[in-house]
Design a protein around this motif. Structure first.
Motif, mmCIF file in Angstrom:
data_model
loop_
_atom_site.group_PDB
_atom_site.id
_atom_site.type_symbol
_atom_site.label_atom_id
_atom_site.label_comp_id
_atom_site.label_asym_id
_atom_site.label_seq_id
_atom_site.Cartn_x
_atom_site.Cartn_y
_atom_site.Cartn_z
ATOM 1 N N GLU A 162 0.830 -1.214 0.000
ATOM 2 C CA GLU A 162 0.000 0.000 0.000
ATOM 3 C C GLU A 162 0.859 1.257 0.000
ATOM 4 O OE1 GLU A 162 -3.040 0.243 -0.538
ATOM 5 O OE2 GLU A 162 -3.894 -1.723 -0.121
ATOM 6 N N VAL A 163 1.969 1.207 0.711
ATOM 7 C CA VAL A 163 2.890 2.343 0.699
ATOM 8 C C VAL A 163 3.433 2.551 -0.715
ATOM 9 C CG1 VAL A 163 5.095 3.230 1.556
ATOM 10 C CG2 VAL A 163 3.508 2.090 3.130
ATOM 11 N N GLN A 164 3.827 1.456 -1.346
ATOM 12 C CA GLN A 164 4.356 1.560 -2.712
ATOM 13 C C GLN A 164 3.293 2.066 -3.671
ATOM 14 O OE1 GLN A 164 7.628 1.126 -3.501
ATOM 15 N NE2 GLN A 164 7.022 2.010 -5.476
ATOM 16 N N ALA A 165 2.036 1.708 -3.424
ATOM 17 C CA ALA A 165 0.950 2.195 -4.276
ATOM 18 C C ALA A 165 0.858 3.727 -4.221
ATOM 19 C CB ALA A 165 -0.372 1.568 -3.862
ATOM 20 N N CYS A 166 1.104 4.295 -3.036
ATOM 21 C CA CYS A 166 1.115 5.758 -2.905
ATOM 22 C C CYS A 166 2.249 6.356 -3.727
ATOM 23 C CB CYS A 166 1.273 6.156 -1.433
ATOM 24 S SG CYS A 166 -0.110 5.716 -0.364
ATOM 25 N N VAL A 167 3.425 5.767 -3.604
ATOM 26 C CA VAL A 167 4.584 6.262 -4.345
ATOM 27 C C VAL A 167 4.338 6.159 -5.844
ATOM 28 C CG1 VAL A 167 7.049 5.920 -4.790
ATOM 29 C CG2 VAL A 167 6.140 5.659 -2.471
ATOM 30 N N ASP A 168 3.844 5.016 -6.277
ATOM 31 C CA ASP A 168 3.593 4.797 -7.706
ATOM 32 C C ASP A 168 2.571 5.795 -8.241
ATOM 33 O OD1 ASP A 168 5.383 2.710 -7.651
ATOM 34 O OD2 ASP A 168 3.844 1.141 -7.532
ATOM 35 N N PHE A 169 1.581 6.125 -7.423
ATOM 36 C CA PHE A 169 0.554 7.075 -7.867
ATOM 37 C C PHE A 169 1.169 8.455 -8.097
ATOM 38 C CE2 PHE A 169 -2.908 10.083 -7.459
ATOM 39 C CZ PHE A 169 -3.932 9.475 -8.195
ATOM 40 N N VAL A 170 2.026 8.885 -7.176
ATOM 41 C CA VAL A 170 2.682 10.189 -7.345
ATOM 42 C C VAL A 170 3.525 10.201 -8.613
ATOM 43 C CG1 VAL A 170 4.370 11.794 -6.364
ATOM 44 C CG2 VAL A 170 2.693 10.686 -4.874
ATOM 45 N N LEU A 171 4.270 9.130 -8.846
ATOM 46 C CA LEU A 171 5.131 9.071 -10.024
ATOM 47 C C LEU A 171 4.328 8.997 -11.317
ATOM 48 C CD1 LEU A 171 7.893 6.612 -8.721
ATOM 49 C CD2 LEU A 171 7.930 9.115 -8.743
ATOM 50 N N ALA A 172 3.156 8.371 -11.258
ATOM 51 C CA ALA A 172 2.320 8.215 -12.454
ATOM 52 C C ALA A 172 1.483 9.456 -12.743
ATOM 53 C CB ALA A 172 1.404 6.997 -12.298
ATOM 54 N N HIS A 173 1.418 10.378 -11.791
ATOM 55 C CA HIS A 173 0.625 11.591 -11.958
ATOM 56 C C HIS A 173 1.505 12.808 -11.650
ATOM 57 C CE1 HIS A 173 -2.343 8.393 -11.272
ATOM 58 N NE2 HIS A 173 -3.124 9.102 -12.065
#
Length: 278
Positions: A162-173
């Motif tokens: 879930e933490v990585q999902a937050c990071v990935d979202f920032v990088l993808a947006h």
């Protein structure tokens, strides 16, 4: 005791703006900027600039840094682009014990300044945390055209996926402004990973409930409370069950930290009280 960004601190300034003066207090190089000045420096970063982030240390954060000695938190503060003071108690202690005059620039005030004076409808914004209603109000109030939001589940910080999902979202947006509003130290931990990825852009802000105040979802303390440095008391009275621990457990040790710094200022990156510097 005002110094420039390249001074060799116990906690060095790594990426800070070079035209800002700093005051070292309890191992943190605080920028000599008020909320408007802080917002202006943040807004001056061009769109697409490599990811940097802002922290707004309060009594609780200073306790985590100096008493708990959280290694991740120390790393986060070492790499922060800008540190601004959030909290009347640390401000009073800095002046009373060390003769330091550090401007207050709370995260909520910086956020308000950004939205009221600098953020335009075309600026891309990413939110980690919040709610659909918060996003709706933010878009409606400021005419924003691009707001992307990811809301992790409760307890996400203990789930690496879930933490990585937050990071990935920032990088993808990619966005000019990234607001981390999942609470401290969770916001800072996620910010650290975005920064360490080396692939983010924009400016990250760990600013607690600031967007809830801005959109009216949470009532902020009145100007009278804020003028006398009693915003913490307002929050305690409004919600004693959830805020008591933050006031009496997380924040109160700052008095111990300040007392120890008075006895051994060098251990906290300071020169000592005014009388000792004459």
């Amino acid at each position: 005791m005002t110094v420039h960004a390249k001074t060799d601190y116990s906690m060095p300034i790594v990426n800070a703006p070079g035209d800002v003066k700093y005051v070292q207090f309890l191992n943190v190089p605080f920028a000599c900027l008020d909320a408007h000045g802080s917002a202006a420096h943040i807004a001056a970063r061009p769109p697409g600039a490599p990811f940097e982030y802002v922290v707004t240390p309060n009594a609780s954060n200073l306790t985590r840094l100096n008493e708990l000695k959280d290694p991740l938190f120390i790393e986060i503060y070492r790499n922060a682009w800008l540190h601004t003071l959030d909290g009347s108690v640390p401000k009073v202690l800095a002046r009373a014990l060390f003769g330091l005059d550090i401007p207050l620039a709370p995260g909520s005030d910086i956020t308000s300044e950004l939205f009221e004076h600098f953020i335009t409808p075309d600026d891309a914004i990413t939110l980690i945390g919040g709610s659909d209603e918060l996003k709706r109000r933010l878009v409606e109030k400021y005419g924003l055209k691009q707001v992307n939001m990811h809301v992790p589940p409760m307890g996400f910080i203990d789930n690496p996926a879930e933490v990585q999902a937050c990071v990935d979202f920032v990088l993808a947006h990619p966005a000019r402004y990234v607001f981390f509003i999942v609470g401290s130290p969770r916001s800072e931990y996620v910010t650290r990973l975005v920064y360490r990825s080396g692939r983010g852009v924009g400016t990250g802000l760990c600013v607690g409930s600031s967007l809830h105040f801005l959109t009216g979802l949470t009532k902020r303390a009145s100007e009278t409370y804020r003028r006398f440095g009693l915003e913490w008391l307002h929050r305690l009275l409004e919600n004693p069950r959830s805020h008591a621990s933050r006031v009496f457990v997380d924040s109160m040790p700052i008095f111990l930290t300040a007392a120890k710094a008075r006895l051994n200022p060098a251990a906290y990156g300071m020169s000592g009280p005014p009388s000792a510097r004459r």
